[in-house]
Design a protein around this motif. Sequence first.
Motif, PDB file in Angstrom:
ATOM      1  N   VAL A  60      45.745  28.728  12.272  1.00  0.00           N
ATOM      2  CA  VAL A  60      44.692  28.366  13.225  1.00  0.00           C
ATOM      3  C   VAL A  60      43.322  28.790  12.713  1.00  0.00           C
ATOM      4  CG1 VAL A  60      43.794  28.826  15.543  1.00  0.00           C
ATOM      5  CG2 VAL A  60      46.224  28.397  15.219  1.00  0.00           C
ATOM      6  N   ARG A  66      40.642  23.701  14.212  1.00  0.00           N
ATOM      7  CA  ARG A  66      41.583  24.473  15.035  1.00  0.00           C
ATOM      8  C   ARG A  66      40.954  25.779  15.513  1.00  0.00           C
ATOM      9  NH1 ARG A  66      45.289  23.794  10.683  1.00  0.00           N
ATOM     10  NH2 ARG A  66      46.235  21.774  10.869  1.00  0.00           N
ATOM     11  N   ARG A  67      40.182  26.405  14.633  1.00  0.00           N
ATOM     12  CA  ARG A  67      39.549  27.668  15.010  1.00  0.00           C
ATOM     13  C   ARG A  67      38.509  27.457  16.108  1.00  0.00           C
ATOM     14  NH1 ARG A  67      36.935  32.144  10.902  1.00  0.00           N
ATOM     15  NH2 ARG A  67      36.351  33.645  12.507  1.00  0.00           N
ATOM     16  N   TYR A  70      40.390  26.917  19.286  1.00  0.00           N
ATOM     17  CA  TYR A  70      40.984  28.184  19.718  1.00  0.00           C
ATOM     18  C   TYR A  70      39.914  29.103  20.309  1.00  0.00           C
ATOM     19  CZ  TYR A  70      43.181  32.774  19.415  1.00  0.00           C
ATOM     20  OH  TYR A  70      43.661  34.019  19.713  1.00  0.00           O
ATOM     21  N   TRP A  88      48.708  31.993  24.975  1.00  0.00           N
ATOM     22  CA  TRP A  88      48.200  31.396  23.751  1.00  0.00           C
ATOM     23  C   TRP A  88      49.282  31.277  22.689  1.00  0.00           C
ATOM     24  CZ3 TRP A  88      43.935  28.951  24.184  1.00  0.00           C
ATOM     25  CH2 TRP A  88      42.992  29.378  25.094  1.00  0.00           C
ATOM     26  N   TRP A 110      49.209  27.719  19.735  1.00  0.00           N
ATOM     27  CA  TRP A 110      48.781  28.095  21.078  1.00  0.00           C
ATOM     28  C   TRP A 110      48.872  26.889  21.982  1.00  0.00           C
ATOM     29  CZ3 TRP A 110      44.477  25.266  22.344  1.00  0.00           C
ATOM     30  CH2 TRP A 110      43.734  24.801  21.287  1.00  0.00           C
TER      31      TRP A 110
END
Length: 182
Positions: A60, A66-67, A70, A88, A110
Amino acid sequence: MGDHYGTLGLRRDATKAEVKAAFRRRALLDHPDRHAHSSDAAARADAARRFRQASDAYHVLSDDRRRAEYDFRLRSSSSYGRTSSSAWASSSSSASSGYGYGHGHSGGSWRRPPPGYDWGFLLKVLTRRRFLMNLGFSSVLLSGAAFLDGSILELWNMNNSGKSFEEAMDSIEKVKTGRGNS
């Protein structure tokens, strides 16, 4: 468990290089091959679990998209208090596809928080290309239907001056019944 930054021992503003280095340190400590000869089965299982968590966190945090997602979900859940940190993390068995130790997961590690007052998610859905294309297509269809409705009425009035549709239908019925009686 669900905090990827905590899993790798990182701050929230860590760079990609720091994420990579933290994952490598964690992998050296917890890789299942390192604990393969251990006689304690619980220690081997615990190391494998920690390695899967680190792999999920790296998966992630190493990808920008993705980060960002997130981080957005982490901020929105902590500011509204709707989900716990365990929401998550996905289970290890569903995160891995059975090959290796957590590298073949599909869709990240998550889950999306339940729908509710997540205005950012609503905005994201409303600005997707697919939604906007469907909205444009439906507006073209509706405006075309309104144009045709008005055009049909105008054509009727041009060809049948002074008569309404109901009057024309009555005259047609009179003609039909008149021919049937004679």
